[in-house]
Design an enzyme around this catalytic site. Structure first.
Site, short mmCIF file in Angstrom:
data_model
loop_
_atom_site.label_atom_id
_atom_site.label_comp_id
_atom_site.label_asym_id
_atom_site.label_seq_id
_atom_site.Cartn_x
_atom_site.Cartn_y
_atom_site.Cartn_z
CB SER A 52 -0.92 -0.08 1.06
OG SER A 52 -0.61 -0.47 2.31
CG ASN A 63 -2.71 4.29 1.34
OD1 ASN A 63 -3.85 4.09 1.97
ND2 ASN A 63 -2.37 3.10 0.60
CD GLU A 104 -2.71 3.66 -5.67
OE1 GLU A 104 -2.89 3.30 -4.71
OE2 GLU A 104 -2.14 5.34 -5.93
CG HIS A 134 -2.45 -0.39 -3.90
ND1 HIS A 134 -2.54 0.85 -2.84
CD2 HIS A 134 -3.36 -1.02 -1.92
CE1 HIS A 134 -2.73 0.91 -2.05
NE2 HIS A 134 -2.96 -0.15 -1.29
N1 3HC Z 1 -16.11 -9.12 1.18
C1 3HC Z 1 -16.63 -9.22 0.84
N2 3HC Z 1 -18.54 -8.59 0.49
C2 3HC Z 1 -18.43 -7.78 1.55
C3 3HC Z 1 -17.17 -6.62 2.18
C4 3HC Z 1 -16.65 -8.06 2.42
N3 3HC Z 1 -15.58 -8.65 2.91
N4 3HC Z 1 -17.85 -5.99 3.21
C5 3HC Z 1 -18.67 -5.61 2.88
N5 3HC Z 1 -19.52 -6.54 1.77
C6 3HC Z 1 -20.85 -6.10 0.37
C7 3HC Z 1 -21.67 -6.95 0.95
O1 3HC Z 1 -21.61 -8.51 0.79
C8 3HC Z 1 -22.88 -5.89 0.93
O2 3HC Z 1 -23.07 -6.61 -0.92
P1 3HC Z 1 -24.98 -7.88 -0.51
O3 3HC Z 1 -25.74 -6.43 -0.32
O4 3HC Z 1 -24.97 -7.46 -2.08
O5 3HC Z 1 -24.26 -8.67 -0.31
C9 3HC Z 1 -22.24 -4.75 0.30
O6 3HC Z 1 -20.90 -4.80 0.63
C10 3HC Z 1 -22.58 -3.41 1.76
O7 3HC Z 1 -22.17 -4.28 2.55
P2 3HC Z 1 -23.06 -3.70 4.52
O8 3HC Z 1 -24.06 -3.73 3.40
O9 3HC Z 1 -22.37 -4.56 5.06
O10 3HC Z 1 -22.71 -2.51 4.64
P3 3HC Z 1 -22.01 -0.96 3.94
O11 3HC Z 1 -23.59 -0.81 2.87
O12 3HC Z 1 -21.96 -0.36 5.01
O13 3HC Z 1 -20.33 -1.12 3.13
C11 3HC Z 1 -18.45 -1.34 3.06
C12 3HC Z 1 -19.82 -1.72 3.58
C13 3HC Z 1 -18.67 -1.53 0.90
C14 3HC Z 1 -17.47 -1.38 3.44
C15 3HC Z 1 -18.68 0.53 3.05
O14 3HC Z 1 -18.27 1.14 4.66
C16 3HC Z 1 -17.20 1.22 2.04
O15 3HC Z 1 -17.28 0.86 1.19
N6 3HC Z 1 -16.70 1.70 2.80
C17 3HC Z 1 -14.76 2.31 2.42
C18 3HC Z 1 -14.56 1.00 2.64
C19 3HC Z 1 -12.94 1.91 1.99
O16 3HC Z 1 -12.66 3.17 2.16
N7 3HC Z 1 -11.73 1.18 1.75
C20 3HC Z 1 -11.03 1.76 1.02
C21 3HC Z 1 -9.83 1.46 2.73
S1 3HC Z 1 -8.64 1.84 2.17
C22 3HC Z 1 -6.85 0.11 1.19
O17 3HC Z 1 -7.74 -0.93 1.43
C23 3HC Z 1 -5.61 0.56 0.97
C24 3HC Z 1 -4.22 -0.18 2.12
O18 3HC Z 1 -3.87 0.52 1.26
C25 3HC Z 1 -5.31 1.14 3.29
#
Ligand code: 3HC
Length: 287
Positions: free
Chosen positions: A119, A191, A153, A141
């Site tokens: 990352s 990041n 990315e 990424h």
């Molecule tokens: N695996 C697979 N599917 C998942 C999942 C997982 N771990 N978590 C959630 N989902 C799916 C659910 O199954 C659901 O789909 P469905 O309704 O069709 O079953 C859908 O995503 C939405 O999930 P929820 O209804 O449980 O919850 P939310 O609507 O609150 O969404 C979220 C959850 C998608 C995690 C949303 O909150 C989100 O987009 N959060 C921001 C995440 C983000 O910013 N990620 C980037 C992080 S930075 C990174 O990764 C880089 C690294 O280098 C640090």
């Protein structure tokens, strides 16, 4: 030739998500992890997600069975036979990743692309561990949760070949993702922008600007973030956030703006890492 079988080195959150996304898009994925517990967690996650996809009518039972059949789990790279791609998704630590790259180079065929899901760490630096394979090393990424987030990315190192880059774009697209290029600076784009924002939320909390719940509500309601920055930090892992800040601090001229906030560091040192430990900024022990 399209990629048919990938080795995913590391069965943690990112490795599990990458392998699942490959399998649901018709690509065999072998999860490699020395830790048996991690491997069985990855398998449980895969089976649960495939079952959920059927329940939600995103897949038929047959499609789900096919996806599950494309996943396998092994504890050494040598057991990952016949792969035409390898992606490292281990701990965000330069020394660990370099060691894995040497092993990947020694184990896999000379034609295999050696990608990393780092990352923040320089791709050129990681590639320097495998001088003969530098043209095959690239940053790929993914974002958490991998099956949901659209972005990959793509980061070229100094010696990454055009062929490797084109193949990475093709593989990302065949996994249903949108590849976007970024240059090889610590933290890349994602990041470099995200982590200082999260760190600033910790500063706002430390300075008493607002309580964590209110910081998150303000950013969710005011900026349409799906999660507030502190909730997101717990989700990513507070240790990961701290480590990425330190990679950027070291990699971007020791600029103090990249030093992790003291509260963030204190939480990590106390073992409060976020969702994965049950306690971070917020408490998750009761789900
Ligand atoms: N695996 C697979 N599917 C998942 C999942 C997982 N771990 N978590 C959630 N989902 C799916 C659910 O199954 C659901 O789909 P469905 O309704 O069709 O079953 C859908 O995503 C939405 O999930 P929820 O209804 O449980 O919850 P939310 O609507 O609150 O969404 C979220 C959850 C998608 C995690 C949303 O909150 C989100 O987009 N959060 C921001 C995440 C983000 O910013 N990620 C980037 C992080 S930075 C990174 O990764 C880089 C690294 O280098 C640090």
């Amino acid at each position: 030739m399209p990629t048919k079988k990938i080795a995913v080195i590391g069965g943690g959150t990112m490795g599990s998500g990458i392998s699942l996304t490959a399998a649901t898009n018709g690509i065999h994925a072998v999860v490699v992890d020395v830790n048996e517990v991690q491997l069985s967690k990855a398998k449980m996650y895969h089976e649960k997600q495939c079952a959920r996809a059927v329940l939600k009518e995103r897949m038929t039972q047959e499609e789900s069975d096919v996806a599950v059949s494309k996943l396998s789990y092994v504890s050494s790279m040598q057991e990952a036979e016949g792969v035409d791609w390898a992606i490292e998704a281990a701990t965000e630590n330069v020394a660990i990743k370099k060691k894995l790259f040497i092993q990947m180079q020694d184990t896999f065929e000379d034609s295999v692309v050696l990608a990393t899901n780092t990352s923040s760490i320089s791709i050129t630096d990681l590639a320097s561990a495998v001088p003969e394979a530098e043209h095959r090393v690239i940053g790929m990424h993914f974002f958490n949760p991998v099956p949901v987030m659209k972005l990959v990315e793509v980061i070229k190192g100094k010696k990454t070949s055009e062929e490797t880059t084109a193949a990475t774009i093709a593989l990302s697209e065949s996994m249903g993702k949108i590849p976007v290029p970024a240059n090889d600076f610590a933290g890349f784009v994602s990041n470099r922008v995200l982590m200082p924002m999260i760190n600033e939320a910790f500063h706002a909390w430390s300075d008493g600007v607002a309580e964590p719940e209110d910081i998150d509500s303000i950013m969710k309601l005011g900026c349409a973030f799906p999660m507030g920055p502190l909730r997101l930090a717990d989700y990513i892992g507070l240790d990961v956030c701290r480590d990425i800040m330190m990679v950027m601090y070291e990699g971007l001229n020791q600029n103090e703006k990249y030093l992790p906030n003291e509260k963030l560091v204190a939480l990590v040192e106390a073992g409060n890492l976020g969702d994965k430990s049950g306690q971070g900024v917020f408490n998750y022990e009761k789900g």
